[in-house]
Design an enzyme around this catalytic site. Structure first.
Site, PDB file in Angstrom:
ATOM      1  N   TYR A   8     -23.084  15.806  13.970  1.00  0.00           N
ATOM      2  CA  TYR A   8     -23.589  16.870  14.848  1.00  0.00           C
ATOM      3  C   TYR A   8     -23.569  16.476  16.318  1.00  0.00           C
ATOM      4  O   TYR A   8     -24.022  17.248  17.158  1.00  0.00           O
ATOM      5  CB  TYR A   8     -25.046  17.213  14.506  1.00  0.00           C
ATOM      6  CG  TYR A   8     -25.358  17.362  13.045  1.00  0.00           C
ATOM      7  CD1 TYR A   8     -24.815  18.401  12.294  1.00  0.00           C
ATOM      8  CD2 TYR A   8     -26.213  16.466  12.407  1.00  0.00           C
ATOM      9  CE1 TYR A   8     -25.115  18.539  10.949  1.00  0.00           C
ATOM     10  CE2 TYR A   8     -26.527  16.601  11.064  1.00  0.00           C
ATOM     11  CZ  TYR A   8     -25.973  17.639  10.342  1.00  0.00           C
ATOM     12  OH  TYR A   8     -26.274  17.765   9.016  1.00  0.00           O
ATOM     13  N   GLY A  34     -37.871  24.121   8.738  1.00  0.00           N
ATOM     14  CA  GLY A  34     -37.175  24.324  10.002  1.00  0.00           C
ATOM     15  C   GLY A  34     -37.874  23.877  11.261  1.00  0.00           C
ATOM     16  O   GLY A  34     -37.256  23.828  12.327  1.00  0.00           O
ATOM     17  N   PRO A  66     -41.189  22.357   4.557  1.00  0.00           N
ATOM     18  CA  PRO A  66     -40.888  21.469   5.681  1.00  0.00           C
ATOM     19  C   PRO A  66     -40.198  20.194   5.209  1.00  0.00           C
ATOM     20  O   PRO A  66     -40.517  19.668   4.147  1.00  0.00           O
ATOM     21  CB  PRO A  66     -42.279  21.141   6.240  1.00  0.00           C
ATOM     22  CG  PRO A  66     -43.180  21.190   5.051  1.00  0.00           C
ATOM     23  CD  PRO A  66     -42.625  22.299   4.180  1.00  0.00           C
ATOM     24  N   GLY A  67     -39.272  19.730   5.977  1.00  0.00           N
ATOM     25  CA  GLY A  67     -38.593  18.476   5.668  1.00  0.00           C
ATOM     26  C   GLY A  67     -38.685  17.539   6.848  1.00  0.00           C
ATOM     27  O   GLY A  67     -39.481  16.601   6.893  1.00  0.00           O
ATOM     28  N   ARG A  68     -37.893  17.852   7.866  1.00  0.00           N
ATOM     29  CA  ARG A  68     -37.763  16.976   9.030  1.00  0.00           C
ATOM     30  C   ARG A  68     -39.103  16.688   9.715  1.00  0.00           C
ATOM     31  O   ARG A  68     -39.371  15.553  10.101  1.00  0.00           O
ATOM     32  CB  ARG A  68     -36.812  17.637  10.019  1.00  0.00           C
ATOM     33  CG  ARG A  68     -36.426  16.763  11.176  1.00  0.00           C
ATOM     34  CD  ARG A  68     -35.667  17.551  12.262  1.00  0.00           C
ATOM     35  NE  ARG A  68     -34.726  18.509  11.776  1.00  0.00           N
ATOM     36  CZ  ARG A  68     -33.408  18.308  11.669  1.00  0.00           C
ATOM     37  NH1 ARG A  68     -32.882  17.173  12.045  1.00  0.00           N
ATOM     38  NH2 ARG A  68     -32.622  19.263  11.212  1.00  0.00           N
ATOM     39  N   ARG A  84     -25.775  11.545  11.273  1.00  0.00           N
ATOM     40  CA  ARG A  84     -26.115  12.630  12.196  1.00  0.00           C
ATOM     41  C   ARG A  84     -25.355  12.583  13.535  1.00  0.00           C
ATOM     42  O   ARG A  84     -24.847  13.617  13.972  1.00  0.00           O
ATOM     43  CB  ARG A  84     -27.623  12.696  12.445  1.00  0.00           C
ATOM     44  CG  ARG A  84     -28.449  12.885  11.154  1.00  0.00           C
ATOM     45  CD  ARG A  84     -29.900  13.243  11.419  1.00  0.00           C
ATOM     46  NE  ARG A  84     -30.032  14.581  11.921  1.00  0.00           N
ATOM     47  CZ  ARG A  84     -30.245  14.899  13.173  1.00  0.00           C
ATOM     48  NH1 ARG A  84     -30.390  13.950  14.084  1.00  0.00           N
ATOM     49  NH2 ARG A  84     -30.317  16.150  13.550  1.00  0.00           N
ATOM     50  N   CYS A 140     -13.934   2.398  10.531  1.00  0.00           N
ATOM     51  CA  CYS A 140     -12.663   2.659  11.194  1.00  0.00           C
ATOM     52  C   CYS A 140     -12.504   4.130  11.537  1.00  0.00           C
ATOM     53  O   CYS A 140     -11.649   4.831  10.968  1.00  0.00           O
ATOM     54  CB  CYS A 140     -11.521   2.194  10.302  1.00  0.00           C
ATOM     55  SG  CYS A 140     -11.790   0.509   9.775  1.00  0.00           S
ATOM     56  N   GLU A 141     -13.343   4.614  12.388  1.00  0.00           N
ATOM     57  CA  GLU A 141     -13.276   5.996  12.875  1.00  0.00           C
ATOM     58  C   GLU A 141     -13.864   5.999  14.285  1.00  0.00           C
ATOM     59  O   GLU A 141     -14.912   5.378  14.511  1.00  0.00           O
ATOM     60  CB  GLU A 141     -14.166   6.929  12.045  1.00  0.00           C
ATOM     61  CG  GLU A 141     -13.853   6.994  10.590  1.00  0.00           C
ATOM     62  CD  GLU A 141     -13.396   8.371  10.127  1.00  0.00           C
ATOM     63  OE1 GLU A 141     -13.223   9.266  10.970  1.00  0.00           O
ATOM     64  OE2 GLU A 141     -13.210   8.501   8.912  1.00  0.00           O
ATOM     65  N   TYR A 181     -32.896  13.130   6.834  1.00  0.00           N
ATOM     66  CA  TYR A 181     -31.437  13.278   6.868  1.00  0.00           C
ATOM     67  C   TYR A 181     -30.767  11.984   7.313  1.00  0.00           C
ATOM     68  O   TYR A 181     -29.744  11.989   7.979  1.00  0.00           O
ATOM     69  CB  TYR A 181     -31.030  14.472   7.752  1.00  0.00           C
ATOM     70  CG  TYR A 181     -31.759  15.740   7.355  1.00  0.00           C
ATOM     71  CD1 TYR A 181     -31.483  16.343   6.128  1.00  0.00           C
ATOM     72  CD2 TYR A 181     -32.749  16.307   8.155  1.00  0.00           C
ATOM     73  CE1 TYR A 181     -32.171  17.477   5.724  1.00  0.00           C
ATOM     74  CE2 TYR A 181     -33.442  17.444   7.754  1.00  0.00           C
ATOM     75  CZ  TYR A 181     -33.144  18.028   6.538  1.00  0.00           C
ATOM     76  OH  TYR A 181     -33.830  19.141   6.127  1.00  0.00           O
TER      77      TYR A 181
HETATM   78  N1  LLP Z   1     -35.555  24.908   3.015  1.00  0.00           N
HETATM   79  C1  LLP Z   1     -34.244  25.183   2.933  1.00  0.00           C
HETATM   80  C2  LLP Z   1     -33.784  26.280   2.088  1.00  0.00           C
HETATM   81  C3  LLP Z   1     -33.333  24.393   3.668  1.00  0.00           C
HETATM   82  O1  LLP Z   1     -32.044  24.668   3.595  1.00  0.00           O
HETATM   83  C4  LLP Z   1     -33.804  23.328   4.483  1.00  0.00           C
HETATM   84  C5  LLP Z   1     -32.884  22.492   5.231  1.00  0.00           C
HETATM   85  C6  LLP Z   1     -35.196  23.082   4.512  1.00  0.00           C
HETATM   86  C7  LLP Z   1     -36.035  23.896   3.777  1.00  0.00           C
HETATM   87  C8  LLP Z   1     -35.793  21.982   5.318  1.00  0.00           C
HETATM   88  O2  LLP Z   1     -35.560  22.167   6.662  1.00  0.00           O
HETATM   89  P1  LLP Z   1     -36.270  21.234   7.766  1.00  0.00           P
HETATM   90  O3  LLP Z   1     -37.759  21.520   7.697  1.00  0.00           O
HETATM   91  O4  LLP Z   1     -35.969  19.828   7.447  1.00  0.00           O
HETATM   92  O5  LLP Z   1     -35.670  21.681   9.020  1.00  0.00           O
HETATM   93  N2  LLP Z   1     -28.659  17.586   7.911  1.00  0.00           N
HETATM   94  C9  LLP Z   1     -29.186  18.375   9.011  1.00  0.00           C
HETATM   95  C10 LLP Z   1     -30.273  19.305   8.565  1.00  0.00           C
HETATM   96  C11 LLP Z   1     -29.878  20.241   7.445  1.00  0.00           C
HETATM   97  C12 LLP Z   1     -30.965  21.148   7.007  1.00  0.00           C
HETATM   98  C13 LLP Z   1     -30.595  21.825   5.755  1.00  0.00           C
HETATM   99  N3  LLP Z   1     -31.616  22.661   5.222  1.00  0.00           N
HETATM  100  C14 LLP Z   1     -29.638  17.432  10.101  1.00  0.00           C
HETATM  101  O6  LLP Z   1     -29.556  16.218   9.927  1.00  0.00           O
HETATM  102  O7  LLP Z   1     -30.056  17.874  11.156  1.00  0.00           O
END
Ligand code: LLP
Length: 417
Positions: free
Chosen positions: A316, A239, A274-276, A312, A342-343, A371
């Site tokens: 969003y 997050g 962590p992802g993003r 994205r 076409c949107e 993402y």
């Molecule tokens: N853990 C869980 C259980 C999650 O659902 C997520 C993201 C993460 C970890 C990783 O979160 P991050 O560190 O990346 O914030 N598609 C959206 C984001 C969706 C996030 C879904 N869950 C976007 O492009 O902003």
């Protein structure tokens, strides 16, 4: 050190001009910097060096095998949410004991695959899921490590679509109900209660919601231990936000400091997903200007990347930076940067002051490493774009551009139609 930098007027990724890569692979394409991925992973991990921890990078952000392998090489585990992500995790050589499995809707066969792989734990999101995992594990003669994903009801102050930890969310079990479910879980013969999990949302730009959540789950951990549950892992999800435009999110070090303080004395292994924050600013989407249309009320820069490639902005309304790959032209225009789909929702930017791009120019859509490709689709029968990784002066195509044949793979026309 930013690994997407201009040399003279030319945007480079590490040692390589982006223009050269475009000439080699065509446009559009995703471009990842190996040095940036590595640096972000190391910055995150080293921030927690003083406490027992496990970083389980969230595969959904960017699931390319070369990206995953880059993280495996630096000791990362993975957060998965599907059988497909488990498949990728195993293909990348990840130690299964560093895999946690989240998600509200796990299917029996996916649970079975995860048990057979011997993952560390399931983050369980409903009472019924406890029963199902217990049943499947019993059938396989296995014991499943579990944490319950609790919903601490804090407001992450982010986009509603990516807020997950509030009472109204579909995720997790309300923290008030969790004790009851833990008691039930402890009685199930094929489950081993080992952790507590929470994830409150994505793209958070303050530490306070994280700290509020930790305070609440900490109380739960203490209550559970009081009842004799052997809680060893506290999974705090992912997050942490990044800068797309002018956000000023906490650094991993600031985030770590606040979390470490909030769990002081709690003797657990912290798990992070962590992802993003790892992948987001390690990638760009490179696109070419097809046409420039100067309208009476608006200018349109029509590029060859579209909402199917990067969803994205359409999904969003989110901001992605737009840069000229060659910045020699200093003039700017205010325009919508749009794709061929076409949107009307197919845009990368709206009413944005951007460099005055001309037909044939290359543009970089920034902060596209997370993402981006993972949310891409074949809408409008557009083959998915290649993914390229640069490491120093090496250019590696880590996923090829799809072909038209790929588009129809698996389809058939019944003979008697
Ligand atoms: N853990 C869980 C259980 C999650 O659902 C997520 C993201 C993460 C970890 C990783 O979160 P991050 O560190 O990346 O914030 N598609 C959206 C984001 C969706 C996030 C879904 N869950 C976007 O492009 O902003």
């Amino acid at each position: 050190m930013n690994h997407f930098q201009y040399r003279g007027d030319e945007l480079c990724c590490e040692e390589v001009p982006v223009r050269e890569i475009a000439a080699q692979v065509g446009t559009p394409f995703y471009l990842y910097s190996h040095a940036t991925l590595t640096r972000h992973m190391e910055a995150f991990t080293s921030s927690f060096a003083s406490v027992p921890h496990l970083v389980c990078y969230s595969i959904k952000a960017n699931s390319n095998l070369a990206v995953l392998k880059t993280f495996v090489n630096r000791g990362s585990g993975f957060d998965i949410v599907s059988g497909g992500e488990l498949f990728r995790a195993m293909k990348s050589g990840c130690d299964p004991k560093k895999i946690v499995y989240s998600g509200v809707g796990k299917k029996d066969y996916e649970i079975e695959e995860a048990l057979n792989a011997d993952i560390l734990m399931f983050n369980v999101e409903s009472s019924q899921e406890l029963e199902t995992i217990n049943e499947v594990a019993g059938r396989l003669g296995k014991k499943a490590g579990i944490a319950i994903r609790v919903n601490p009801d804090v407001d992450p102050q982010t986009h509603p679509y990516i807020s997950t930890g509030m009472k109204k969310a579909k995720f997790g079990i309300n923290i008030g109900q969790a004790l009851e479910d833990y008691r039930r879980a402890a009685k199930m013969p094929n489950l081993e209660v080992i952790g507590v999990d929470c994830h409150i949302g994505s793209q958070l730009t303050k530490v306070s919601p994280f700290v509020d959540a930790v305070k609440k789950v900490r109380e739960l951990v203490e209550a559970l231990r009081g009842e004799g549950h052997n809680i060893r892992y506290l999974d705090l999800g992912g997050g942490l936000g990044i800068t797309y435009k002018d956000e000023n999110p906490p650094s991993p070090a600031d985030y770590a400091e606040a979390i470490i303080e909030a769990v002081r004395g709690l003797d657990v292994t912290l798990v992070f997903e962590p992802g993003r924050v790892i992948a987001g600013n390690a990638g760009i989407l490179v696109t070419k200007v097809l046409f420039v249309k100067e309208g009476e009320t608006k200018n349109f820069v029509i590029v060859d990347a579209a909402m199917n490639d990067l969803a994205r902005p359409a999904l969003y309304g989110s901001y992605q930076g737009i840069q000229a790959v060659n910045r020699a032209v200093k003039k700017t225009i205010t325009a919508d940067v749009v794709g061929p789909i076409c949107e009307s929702g197919d845009f990368m930017a709206q009413d944005r002051e951007i460099p005055a791009l001309r037909q044939g120019d290359l543009a970089a859509v920034t902060s596209a490493g997370a993402y981006g490709f993972t949310m891409s689709s074949n809408y409008n029968s557009r083959p998915r774009v290649p993914e390229v990784m640069v490491k120093g002066d090496r250019v590696m195509v880590v996923r090829e551009r799809e072909t038209y044949e790929d588009l129809v793979r698996g389809e058939s026309i019944p003979e008697d139609l």
